[in-house]
Design an enzyme around this catalytic site. Structure first.
Site, PDB file in Angstrom:
ATOM      1  N   LYS A   1       0.792  -1.310   0.060  1.00  0.00           N
ATOM      2  CA  LYS A   1      -0.165  -0.078   0.026  1.00  0.00           C
ATOM      3  C   LYS A   1       1.032   1.200  -0.171  1.00  0.00           C
ATOM      4  O   LYS A   1       1.973   1.068   0.417  1.00  0.00           O
ATOM      5  CB  LYS A   1      -0.958  -0.039   1.275  1.00  0.00           C
ATOM      6  CG  LYS A   1      -1.980   1.062   1.215  1.00  0.00           C
ATOM      7  CD  LYS A   1      -3.282   0.114   0.321  1.00  0.00           C
ATOM      8  CE  LYS A   1      -4.571   0.966   0.296  1.00  0.00           C
ATOM      9  NZ  LYS A   1      -5.585  -0.221  -0.215  1.00  0.00           N
TER      10      LYS A   1
ATOM     11  N   GLY B   1     -17.575   7.778  -2.925  1.00  0.00           N
ATOM     12  CA  GLY B   1     -16.187   7.718  -3.859  1.00  0.00           C
ATOM     13  C   GLY B   1     -16.522   6.798  -4.839  1.00  0.00           C
ATOM     14  O   GLY B   1     -17.666   6.351  -5.134  1.00  0.00           O
ATOM     15  N   ASN B   2     -15.376   6.239  -5.232  1.00  0.00           N
ATOM     16  CA  ASN B   2     -15.579   4.870  -6.351  1.00  0.00           C
ATOM     17  C   ASN B   2     -16.543   3.750  -5.662  1.00  0.00           C
ATOM     18  O   ASN B   2     -17.451   3.492  -6.420  1.00  0.00           O
ATOM     19  CB  ASN B   2     -14.240   4.554  -6.673  1.00  0.00           C
ATOM     20  CG  ASN B   2     -14.357   3.261  -7.648  1.00  0.00           C
ATOM     21  OD1 ASN B   2     -14.386   2.200  -6.836  1.00  0.00           O
ATOM     22  ND2 ASN B   2     -14.058   3.416  -8.727  1.00  0.00           N
ATOM     23  N   ALA B   3     -15.980   3.410  -4.626  1.00  0.00           N
ATOM     24  CA  ALA B   3     -16.692   2.220  -3.931  1.00  0.00           C
ATOM     25  C   ALA B   3     -18.487   2.549  -3.663  1.00  0.00           C
ATOM     26  O   ALA B   3     -19.188   1.870  -4.209  1.00  0.00           O
ATOM     27  CB  ALA B   3     -16.218   1.773  -2.897  1.00  0.00           C
ATOM     28  N   GLY B   4     -18.666   3.669  -3.020  1.00  0.00           N
ATOM     29  CA  GLY B   4     -19.978   4.069  -2.685  1.00  0.00           C
ATOM     30  C   GLY B   4     -20.879   4.408  -3.648  1.00  0.00           C
ATOM     31  O   GLY B   4     -22.135   3.950  -3.754  1.00  0.00           O
TER      32      GLY B   4
ATOM     33  N   GLY C   1     -20.369   7.013   2.186  1.00  0.00           N
ATOM     34  CA  GLY C   1     -19.182   7.222   1.164  1.00  0.00           C
ATOM     35  C   GLY C   1     -19.846   7.322  -0.387  1.00  0.00           C
ATOM     36  O   GLY C   1     -20.548   6.409  -0.541  1.00  0.00           O
TER      37      GLY C   1
HETATM   38  N1  GLU Z   1      -7.166   0.078  -3.042  1.00  0.00           N
HETATM   39  C1  GLU Z   1      -7.822  -1.045  -3.459  1.00  0.00           C
HETATM   40  C2  GLU Z   1      -8.071  -2.034  -2.261  1.00  0.00           C
HETATM   41  O1  GLU Z   1      -8.075  -1.375  -1.074  1.00  0.00           O
HETATM   42  C3  GLU Z   1      -7.434  -1.939  -4.960  1.00  0.00           C
HETATM   43  C4  GLU Z   1      -6.112  -2.307  -4.782  1.00  0.00           C
HETATM   44  C5  GLU Z   1      -5.552  -3.038  -6.239  1.00  0.00           C
HETATM   45  O2  GLU Z   1      -6.358  -3.156  -6.812  1.00  0.00           O
HETATM   46  O3  GLU Z   1      -4.290  -3.090  -6.228  1.00  0.00           O
HETATM   47  O4  GLU Z   1      -8.163  -3.051  -2.382  1.00  0.00           O
END
Ligand code: GLU
Length: 448
Positions: free
Chosen positions: A111, A230-233, A228
């Site tokens: 990360k 953003g992308n996920a929400g 949220g």
């Molecule tokens: N940021 C996303 C997660 O937390 C995606 C990670 C990725 O696709 O490598 O799972």
């Protein structure tokens, strides 16, 4: 009163990991195993001087943590957020390791992040922060070592800059597989943008089909609240709505809106695009950002940040099922309260793994110079998420069946401690994921 230290995501990640340890024999045999599994392989800290639009220079702090490459190259997004610090990134990297192992994609966990408020940066400033970050990381990232992706406040455009910067540093190579979540015309995969939410939907749908939540066997007609946008929400609102659920509340960092009859999701998204927030959407009840977690509903989807369901508000959660589309939204104290109140939690390492699954498909396409049809991606994603859900449900049942055995062992080794709790779905998911990582480490052995 919960202190800031207690809300440290690394403490949460460590607690969740430790819950799985009593159920894994390998930890008994080898005292260093816990640290070997939990400590990161590498932590990179970078200082990023960036020229701002007003001509001044600002310094940003960036991090990239490779938690584990036991099962494959490191994989995980990077975020732009003011809370970014080394411990947060370490926790998020560990969660990536377990997530990739649980859905069985051949990656380890990593990360990254830069401490900044992306909302205050211009497009040009964001590009310069990204490019400086990627050039400072140098060969600590690479298509076969550590592969970034989007996370909070980073998106396809950010990934395009990552790809371009890395390509400039590696002329003549196929650099597409160095980063995932790219725009589709720049090596991105169809279905990647919606993948985190889609994955959570597949997990929820299958969990309900398996009878995980008595009285609710499908998403049709279920009331859903989402924290949220953003992308996920945002994608979750659209996809759960398409699947026949009623989206009764949504929120973003500025506030939330509640309409028990169901929101018109498309119009809410248009309102967000036009005004920058879901707040003030007509004919809805206004909510504070965290109040969305407390509205009456069947399914609550935290899709924002860590530490949202905490000791002080967990008792007010009214949902029957919590689906963690965010990373680390529930603290261990809150987990206990939810459990005592009969609320089931589908944990982040399962419920939000769809993103990294399609990242894996993007990486494979890039390595082979292929482009898959969207239906191929969706079919593969569905299969992966259903399989992971099955494994977790089955493993939990087996652990619960054998609880007397584990309790007896625990009592011998920990005579002064309270009896071992029966595993939650989260703990079962960890047992599977950590167990797979242990197995790989043992197979590989220690070099040299
Ligand atoms: N940021 C996303 C997660 O937390 C995606 C990670 C990725 O696709 O490598 O799972």
């Amino acid at each position: 009163m919960i202190t800031e230290g207690e809300l440290n995501p690394l403490r949460v990640a460590n607690h969740q990991f430790n819950q799985a340890v009593p159920f894994l024999d390998q930890f008994k045999e080898c005292t260093g195993m816990r640290e070997w599994l939990f400590e990161p392989e590498q932590v990179v800290r970078v200082s990023l001087p960036v020229r701002m639009d007003d001509g001044c220079v600002e310094m940003f702090r960036g991090y990239r943590v490779l938690h584990s490459n036991a099962r494959g190259p490191g994989k995980g997004g990077f975020r732009f957020h003011p809370t970014v610090n080394e411990e947060e990134v370490r926790a998020l990297a560990a969660w990536m390791t377990w997530k990739c192992a649980l859905v069985d994609v051949p990656f380890g966990g990593a990360k990254g992040g830069v401490a900044c408020d992306a909302r205050l940066l211009s497009e040009g400033e964001k590009a310069r922060v990204t490019r400086r970050y990627i050039s400072a990381l140098g060969d600590n990232i690479g298509p076969h070592t550590d592969i970034p992706a989007p996370d909070l406040y980073t998106d396809q455009q950010t990934m395009a800059w990552v790809f371009d910067t890395y390509s400039m540093m590696h002329p003549g190579e196929n650099c597409f597989p160095v980063v995932t979540g790219k725009p589709v015309d720049l090596g991105g995969s169809l279905g990647r943008d919606s993948a985190t939410a889609m994955g959570s939907l597949y997990v929820t749908e299958h969990f309900l089909e398996l009878g995980g939540l008595p009285g609710l066997t499908s998403l049709k007609g279920a009331d859903v609240a989402i924290q949220g946008f953003g992308n996920a929400g945002r994608w979750a609102a659209r996809l759960y709505d398409d699947a026949g659920a009623r989206i009764v509340a949504v929120s973003d960092s500025q506030g939330g809106i509640f309409e028990p009859g169901g929101l018109d999701v498309k119009r809410v998204a248009d309102h967000k695009d036009a005004t920058g927030s879901v707040v003030d959407f007509p004919s809805t009840k206004a909510l504070a950002p965290r109040e969305v977690l407390e509205v009456p509903c069947d399914i609550l989807i935290p899709a924002a940040m860590e530490n949202q369901i905490v000791e002080s508000n967990a008792g007010r959660v009214q949902a029957r099922l919590v689906v963690e589309a965010a990373n680390g939204p529930t603290t261990p104290e809150a987990d206990v309260i939810l459990h005592d109140n009969g609320i089931i939690v589908l944990p982040d390492i399962l419920a939000n793994a769809g993103g990294v699954v399609v990242s894996y498909y993007e990486w494979v396409q890039n390595l082979q110079n292929q482009q898959w049809e969207e239906h191929e991606v969706q079919e593969k994603l569905k299969k992966k998420m259903y399989r992971a859900t099955n494994v977790v449900v089955t493993s939990r049942a087996a652990l619960v069946d054998a609880i007397d055995h584990y309790r007896a062992e625990w009592a011998v080794d920990h005579p002064d401690e309270s009896p071992l709790d029966a595993p939650t779905i989260r703990t079962a998911a960890y047992v599977v994921a950590v167990g797979r990582c242990v197995k790989t480490l043992m197979e590989r052995g220690i070099w040299p």
